[in-house]
Design a protein around this motif. Structure first.
Motif, PDB file in Angstrom:
ATOM      1  N   SER A  84     -31.050 -50.875  36.127  1.00 57.62           N
ATOM      2  CA  SER A  84     -29.770 -50.825  35.441  1.00 57.62           C
ATOM      3  C   SER A  84     -30.052 -50.334  34.032  1.00 57.62           C
ATOM      4  CB  SER A  84     -29.145 -52.224  35.402  1.00 57.62           C
ATOM      5  OG  SER A  84     -27.967 -52.210  34.636  1.00 57.62           O
ATOM      6  N   LEU A  85     -29.334 -49.306  33.606  1.00 59.97           N
ATOM      7  CA  LEU A  85     -29.549 -48.851  32.232  1.00 59.97           C
ATOM      8  C   LEU A  85     -28.228 -48.519  31.564  1.00 59.97           C
ATOM      9  CD1 LEU A  85     -29.410 -45.477  31.961  1.00 59.97           C
ATOM     10  CD2 LEU A  85     -31.520 -45.686  33.212  1.00 59.97           C
ATOM     11  N   PHE A  86     -28.258 -48.534  30.243  1.00 55.30           N
ATOM     12  CA  PHE A  86     -27.065 -48.206  29.482  1.00 55.30           C
ATOM     13  C   PHE A  86     -27.430 -47.213  28.401  1.00 55.30           C
ATOM     14  CE2 PHE A  86     -29.000 -51.841  27.436  1.00 55.30           C
ATOM     15  CZ  PHE A  86     -28.931 -51.557  26.083  1.00 55.30           C
ATOM     16  N   GLY A  87     -26.427 -46.457  27.977  1.00 57.31           N
ATOM     17  CA  GLY A  87     -26.652 -45.466  26.943  1.00 57.31           C
ATOM     18  C   GLY A  87     -25.355 -44.792  26.569  1.00 57.31           C
ATOM     19  N   ARG A  88     -25.496 -43.619  25.979  1.00 57.43           N
ATOM     20  CA  ARG A  88     -24.350 -42.822  25.521  1.00 57.43           C
ATOM     21  C   ARG A  88     -24.390 -41.475  26.213  1.00 57.43           C
ATOM     22  NH1 ARG A  88     -20.608 -45.703  22.389  1.00 57.43           N
ATOM     23  NH2 ARG A  88     -21.768 -47.484  21.607  1.00 57.43           N
ATOM     24  N   GLY A  89     -23.235 -41.048  26.717  1.00 57.98           N
ATOM     25  CA  GLY A  89     -23.134 -39.774  27.406  1.00 57.98           C
ATOM     26  C   GLY A  89     -22.402 -38.743  26.577  1.00 57.98           C
ATOM     27  N   ARG A  90     -22.786 -37.492  26.764  1.00 63.84           N
ATOM     28  CA  ARG A  90     -22.097 -36.379  26.108  1.00 63.84           C
ATOM     29  C   ARG A  90     -22.054 -35.205  27.066  1.00 63.84           C
ATOM     30  NH1 ARG A  90     -26.250 -32.963  24.376  1.00 63.84           N
ATOM     31  NH2 ARG A  90     -28.219 -34.069  24.214  1.00 63.84           N
ATOM     32  N   VAL A  91     -21.019 -34.407  26.957  1.00 63.62           N
ATOM     33  CA  VAL A  91     -20.834 -33.251  27.829  1.00 63.62           C
ATOM     34  C   VAL A  91     -21.518 -32.045  27.192  1.00 63.62           C
ATOM     35  CG1 VAL A  91     -19.128 -31.757  28.938  1.00 63.62           C
ATOM     36  CG2 VAL A  91     -18.673 -34.215  28.669  1.00 63.62           C
ATOM     37  N   VAL A  92     -22.259 -31.304  28.008  1.00 66.35           N
ATOM     38  CA  VAL A  92     -22.985 -30.114  27.555  1.00 66.35           C
ATOM     39  C   VAL A  92     -22.523 -28.942  28.419  1.00 66.35           C
ATOM     40  CG1 VAL A  92     -25.262 -29.044  27.303  1.00 66.35           C
ATOM     41  CG2 VAL A  92     -24.969 -31.500  26.848  1.00 66.35           C
ATOM     42  N   ARG A  93     -22.111 -27.861  27.759  1.00 66.86           N
ATOM     43  CA  ARG A  93     -21.605 -26.693  28.483  1.00 66.86           C
ATOM     44  C   ARG A  93     -22.482 -25.449  28.293  1.00 66.86           C
ATOM     45  NH1 ARG A  93     -17.058 -29.710  26.959  1.00 66.86           N
ATOM     46  NH2 ARG A  93     -15.599 -30.065  28.673  1.00 66.86           N
ATOM     47  N   GLU A  94     -23.646 -25.592  27.699  1.00 65.87           N
ATOM     48  CA  GLU A  94     -24.525 -24.465  27.399  1.00 65.87           C
ATOM     49  C   GLU A  94     -25.080 -23.864  28.690  1.00 65.87           C
ATOM     50  OE1 GLU A  94     -27.556 -25.998  24.820  1.00 65.87           O
ATOM     51  OE2 GLU A  94     -26.069 -26.863  23.474  1.00 65.87           O
ATOM     52  N   ALA A  95     -24.858 -22.559  28.871  1.00 66.92           N
ATOM     53  CA  ALA A  95     -25.288 -21.867  30.092  1.00 66.92           C
ATOM     54  C   ALA A  95     -26.797 -21.941  30.287  1.00 66.92           C
ATOM     55  CB  ALA A  95     -24.825 -20.410  30.057  1.00 66.92           C
TER      56      ALA A  95
END
Length: 169
Positions: free
Chosen positions: A86-97
């Protein structure tokens, strides 16, 4: 069921277990504050092992959820070997080709037929902050031994390994 490993060894153990299990229940928080979980396949982690990568559709509800609340909970489970992370963290969206091409495998076309070049395909990077793992009784012989010991002593088996791991340090 504690670990005698140091922090670096425990981080490596978490990465190994995640790699072996592969698919996580990826949980985000929706606009109403409800937890939303769905299975997602983990791609290879960054070299430092602190960032996990996931492919997604750019218009997926989880993308909007992450943009509003970046908190993520990931749960990995392999019941046959009784291994859990089980882990926790912070997510972010990346759109770099370039990043999408680097992590892409052809098997992903099953869910994302457009391929990595498409604007409809995005990545989610999860920066791990902390984890806990349970490396359980992995063989039927070990399980039988633990069962017999519990019957004889009245004490629970302590044959597995459990540790909380800080990834921020």
């Amino acid at each position: 069921m504690h670990s005698d490993r140091n922090e670096d060894e425990m981080r490596m153990k978490v990465r190994e277990m995640i790699g072996e299990i592969g698919t996580a229940i990826f949980t985000t928080v929706d606009a109403e504050g409800r937890l939303r979980g769905r299975p997602m396949r983990t791609q290879k982690p960054d070299a430092d092992g602190r960032t996990l990568w996931f492919f997604t559709r750019a218009d997926s509800p989880k993308v909007a959820e992450l943009e509003q609340d970046s908190r993520v909970q990931l749960g990995y489970s392999e019941p046959k070997s009784q291994d859990y992370v089980s882990l926790f963290g912070r997510g972010r969206v990346v759109r770099e080709a370039a990043q999408k091409r680097d992590l892409w495998t052809d098997g992903l076309r099953t869910w994302l037929p457009e391929g990595p070049e498409s604007d409809e395909v995005a990545l989610i990077a999860v920066e791990i902050e902390g984890a806990e793992y349970w490396d359980g009784v992995s063989s039927s012989l070990r399980y039988a031994y633990g069962y017999a010991q519990s019957l004889l002593t009245g004490e629970p088996d302590r044959g597995g390994e459990n540790a909380k791991v800080d990834f921020r340090g």
